[in-house]
Scaffold this active site. Structure first.
Site, PDB file in Angstrom:
ATOM      1  N   CYS A  10     -43.814  60.674  -6.734  1.00  0.00           N
ATOM      2  CA  CYS A  10     -44.698  61.838  -6.533  1.00  0.00           C
ATOM      3  C   CYS A  10     -46.164  61.449  -6.386  1.00  0.00           C
ATOM      4  O   CYS A  10     -46.975  62.268  -5.963  1.00  0.00           O
ATOM      5  CB  CYS A  10     -44.518  62.828  -7.672  1.00  0.00           C
ATOM      6  SG  CYS A  10     -42.845  63.467  -7.764  1.00  0.00           S
ATOM      7  N   HIS A  26     -50.819  67.342  -7.961  1.00  0.00           N
ATOM      8  CA  HIS A  26     -49.425  67.266  -7.521  1.00  0.00           C
ATOM      9  C   HIS A  26     -48.717  68.499  -8.074  1.00  0.00           C
ATOM     10  O   HIS A  26     -48.882  68.861  -9.240  1.00  0.00           O
ATOM     11  CB  HIS A  26     -48.787  65.985  -8.058  1.00  0.00           C
ATOM     12  CG  HIS A  26     -47.295  65.988  -7.952  1.00  0.00           C
ATOM     13  ND1 HIS A  26     -46.643  66.303  -6.779  1.00  0.00           N
ATOM     14  CD2 HIS A  26     -46.324  65.746  -8.881  1.00  0.00           C
ATOM     15  CE1 HIS A  26     -45.336  66.240  -6.987  1.00  0.00           C
ATOM     16  NE2 HIS A  26     -45.118  65.908  -8.248  1.00  0.00           N
ATOM     17  N   ASN A  73     -41.463  71.315  -6.048  1.00  0.00           N
ATOM     18  CA  ASN A  73     -41.985  69.950  -6.074  1.00  0.00           C
ATOM     19  C   ASN A  73     -41.493  69.209  -4.827  1.00  0.00           C
ATOM     20  O   ASN A  73     -40.314  68.900  -4.723  1.00  0.00           O
ATOM     21  CB  ASN A  73     -41.504  69.263  -7.361  1.00  0.00           C
ATOM     22  CG  ASN A  73     -42.030  67.837  -7.500  1.00  0.00           C
ATOM     23  OD1 ASN A  73     -42.577  67.272  -6.561  1.00  0.00           O
ATOM     24  ND2 ASN A  73     -41.846  67.262  -8.682  1.00  0.00           N
TER      25      ASN A  73
HETATM   26  O1  UT7 Z   1     -42.936  65.238 -10.122  1.00  0.00           O
HETATM   27  C1  UT7 Z   1     -42.717  64.207 -11.046  1.00  0.00           C
HETATM   28  C2  UT7 Z   1     -43.001  64.628 -12.388  1.00  0.00           C
HETATM   29  N1  UT7 Z   1     -42.029  65.566 -12.878  1.00  0.00           N
HETATM   30  C3  UT7 Z   1     -42.428  66.470 -13.716  1.00  0.00           C
HETATM   31  O2  UT7 Z   1     -43.603  66.543 -13.973  1.00  0.00           O
HETATM   32  C4  UT7 Z   1     -41.430  67.341 -14.422  1.00  0.00           C
HETATM   33  C5  UT7 Z   1     -41.773  67.374 -15.883  1.00  0.00           C
HETATM   34  N2  UT7 Z   1     -40.895  68.189 -16.713  1.00  0.00           N
HETATM   35  C6  UT7 Z   1     -40.802  69.524 -16.589  1.00  0.00           C
HETATM   36  O3  UT7 Z   1     -41.372  70.122 -15.676  1.00  0.00           O
HETATM   37  C7  UT7 Z   1     -40.017  70.286 -17.628  1.00  0.00           C
HETATM   38  O4  UT7 Z   1     -39.659  69.413 -18.659  1.00  0.00           O
HETATM   39  C8  UT7 Z   1     -38.731  70.982 -17.072  1.00  0.00           C
HETATM   40  C9  UT7 Z   1     -39.131  72.152 -16.214  1.00  0.00           C
HETATM   41  C10 UT7 Z   1     -37.929  69.993 -16.262  1.00  0.00           C
HETATM   42  C11 UT7 Z   1     -37.878  71.516 -18.215  1.00  0.00           C
HETATM   43  O5  UT7 Z   1     -38.630  72.378 -19.035  1.00  0.00           O
HETATM   44  P1  UT7 Z   1     -38.603  72.208 -20.636  1.00  0.00           P
HETATM   45  O6  UT7 Z   1     -39.423  73.284 -21.179  1.00  0.00           O
HETATM   46  O7  UT7 Z   1     -39.014  70.789 -20.921  1.00  0.00           O
HETATM   47  O8  UT7 Z   1     -37.085  72.474 -20.959  1.00  0.00           O
HETATM   48  P2  UT7 Z   1     -36.010  71.513 -21.661  1.00  0.00           P
HETATM   49  O9  UT7 Z   1     -35.657  70.376 -20.759  1.00  0.00           O
HETATM   50  O10 UT7 Z   1     -36.483  71.179 -23.046  1.00  0.00           O
HETATM   51  O11 UT7 Z   1     -34.761  72.468 -21.768  1.00  0.00           O
HETATM   52  C12 UT7 Z   1     -34.784  73.656 -22.555  1.00  0.00           C
HETATM   53  C13 UT7 Z   1     -33.459  74.389 -22.417  1.00  0.00           C
HETATM   54  C14 UT7 Z   1     -32.235  73.478 -22.602  1.00  0.00           C
HETATM   55  O12 UT7 Z   1     -31.236  74.223 -23.272  1.00  0.00           O
HETATM   56  P3  UT7 Z   1     -30.966  74.007 -24.845  1.00  0.00           P
HETATM   57  O13 UT7 Z   1     -30.607  72.559 -24.985  1.00  0.00           O
HETATM   58  O14 UT7 Z   1     -32.258  74.352 -25.519  1.00  0.00           O
HETATM   59  O15 UT7 Z   1     -29.849  74.958 -25.128  1.00  0.00           O
HETATM   60  C15 UT7 Z   1     -31.766  73.211 -21.183  1.00  0.00           C
HETATM   61  O16 UT7 Z   1     -30.384  72.935 -21.092  1.00  0.00           O
HETATM   62  O17 UT7 Z   1     -33.344  74.916 -21.089  1.00  0.00           O
HETATM   63  C16 UT7 Z   1     -32.085  74.516 -20.523  1.00  0.00           C
HETATM   64  N3  UT7 Z   1     -32.252  74.406 -19.074  1.00  0.00           N
HETATM   65  C17 UT7 Z   1     -32.095  75.433 -18.235  1.00  0.00           C
HETATM   66  N4  UT7 Z   1     -31.773  76.724 -18.434  1.00  0.00           N
HETATM   67  C18 UT7 Z   1     -31.706  77.518 -17.344  1.00  0.00           C
HETATM   68  C19 UT7 Z   1     -32.592  73.296 -18.375  1.00  0.00           C
HETATM   69  N5  UT7 Z   1     -32.658  73.595 -17.074  1.00  0.00           N
HETATM   70  C20 UT7 Z   1     -32.351  74.911 -16.959  1.00  0.00           C
HETATM   71  C21 UT7 Z   1     -32.261  75.791 -15.861  1.00  0.00           C
HETATM   72  N6  UT7 Z   1     -31.949  77.085 -16.099  1.00  0.00           N
HETATM   73  N7  UT7 Z   1     -32.515  75.401 -14.588  1.00  0.00           N
END
Ligand code: UT7
Length: 317
Positions: free
Chosen positions: A112, A244, A274
């Site tokens: 990215c 980004h 993204n």
């Molecule tokens: O471009 C390169 C750099 N990349 C980035 O900068 C991405 C950085 N990371 C992020 O943007 C975020 O971490 C995410 C958007 C990917 C995820 O958000 P988060 O607030 O960190 O969520 P999480 O991974 O801690 O997941 C929270 C919950 C989980 O469920 P449990 O374990 O709490 O029951 C996931 O399974 O959300 C669940 N989850 C979803 N639920 C509905 C994960 N993806 C989804 C989804 N829809 N698409």
């Protein structure tokens, strides 16, 4: 000698996939995606699309905007992590498509941060007198490296391309670029499509989302500080922040820590998701064409991605 951006262009595939549409095939919801990322939709290319083809449309638009003939370009740098082939490079495929047969042409792989890396390299070529007119393009077909059953990654990315044309000038242009990487984080964000075999190989995006999030916020804060300190400026002096476009929460946190109001930040993540190396030039093109970013404005671009890689560019438009 400086390098200055004299034209921009973009290309997005026609097919728009909304969060609602995605939630018909994967266990997610519009509300979850918007709340966690700010993304509402993404453009997804048809099966016969190529990364070089997307880049071609973006570059032709940028050349037209700059009023520059393709034959006058002496450097082409294409940032991508979804190249058409291992080689020839996507940059040389693009070079043939635009009808140029002499420019130095090569790909950059910095995930990215690819556009910022490519811009930094092109700027240094021009400052060193090795090029007079350059194309820097980010082009990605992320839909090809997503596991469409993995809700933790497939909702985050989109396809697209965007380009800038740079020209050698004595005017102020690209003021400074700053590039970094730390390979010890290689396993937190990857696409391990490989020529090697073994348990590591996996042809789709793998990401430890919340760890990437944490590092992104820290490193982006550091790179903004490093950039402003290098030129003895503060967030107040910057007209536009073009981050980004990965996650609106990361972007907002970076702007806040830089002391910049939300209104100074260009946001396209809601419409494009993204698009990796294409996201910054896409946002720049949108903001130039809608009249927000004007000639003379001071623009700070910053990116963070797999590797980890991160970087910034401070640009007088
Ligand atoms: O471009 C390169 C750099 N990349 C980035 O900068 C991405 C950085 N990371 C992020 O943007 C975020 O971490 C995410 C958007 C990917 C995820 O958000 P988060 O607030 O960190 O969520 P999480 O991974 O801690 O997941 C929270 C919950 C989980 O469920 P449990 O374990 O709490 O029951 C996931 O399974 O959300 C669940 N989850 C979803 N639920 C509905 C994960 N993806 C989804 C989804 N829809 N698409």
């Amino acid at each position: 000698m400086n390098s200055r951006i004299i034209g921009t262009g973009q290309y997005l595939p026609e097919n728009i996939v909304t969060n609602e549409k995605l939630s018909e095939t994967v266990d997610t919801s519009h509300d979850w995606i918007v709340e966690r990322t700010g993304i509402c939709q993404r453009h997804i290319a048809d099966d016969d699309a190529t990364t070089s083809g997307l880049a071609y449309h973006a570059v032709m638009a940028a050349l037209k905007d700059a009023n520059v003939d393709a034959q006058d370009i002496d450097l082409i740098i294409l940032a991508t992590t979804t190249p058409d082939h291992t080689y020839p490079s996507t940059a040389t495929l693009l070079q043939e498509m635009i009808g140029n047969n002499h420019a130095a042409s090569f790909d950059i792989s910095a995930a990215c941060s690819g556009f910022i890396y490519a811009l930094g390299i092109a700027d240094n070529f021009i400052k060193a007198g090795s090029a007079k007119k350059a194309i820097v393009v980010g082009s990605e077909l992320y839909s090809r490296v997503l596991d469409w059953e993995d809700r933790t990654t497939c909702v985050l990315f989109g396809d697209g391309a965007a380009a800038v044309v740079l020209e050698a000038t004595e005017e102020e242009g690209i003021i400074s670029t700053h590039l970094h990487a730390d390979g010890s984080y290689k396993d937190l964000l990857s696409v391990k499509k490989s020529v090697i075999s073994g348990p590591d190989v996996y042809p789709y995006v793998q990401m430890k989302g919340n760890e990437v999030f944490r590092h992104a916020v820290t490193k982006l804060h550091e790179i903004v500080e490093e950039t402003l300190t290098a030129v003895n400026l503060t967030g107040d002096d910057i007209d536009w922040l073009i981050p980004h476009q990965a996650n609106l929460r990361i972007m907002t946190a970076t702007a806040k820590r830089a002391g910049m109001p939300r209104e100074k930040m260009i946001v396209t993540v809601d419409k494009h998701a993204n698009t990796s190396a294409a996201s910054i030039p896409l946002a720049l093109d949108v903001a130039r064409k809608d009249g927000r970013v004007k000639k003379g404005d001071l623009v700070l671009m910053e990116a963070f991605g797999g590797g980890f890689t991160w970087g910034s560019a401070l640009v007088r438009m």
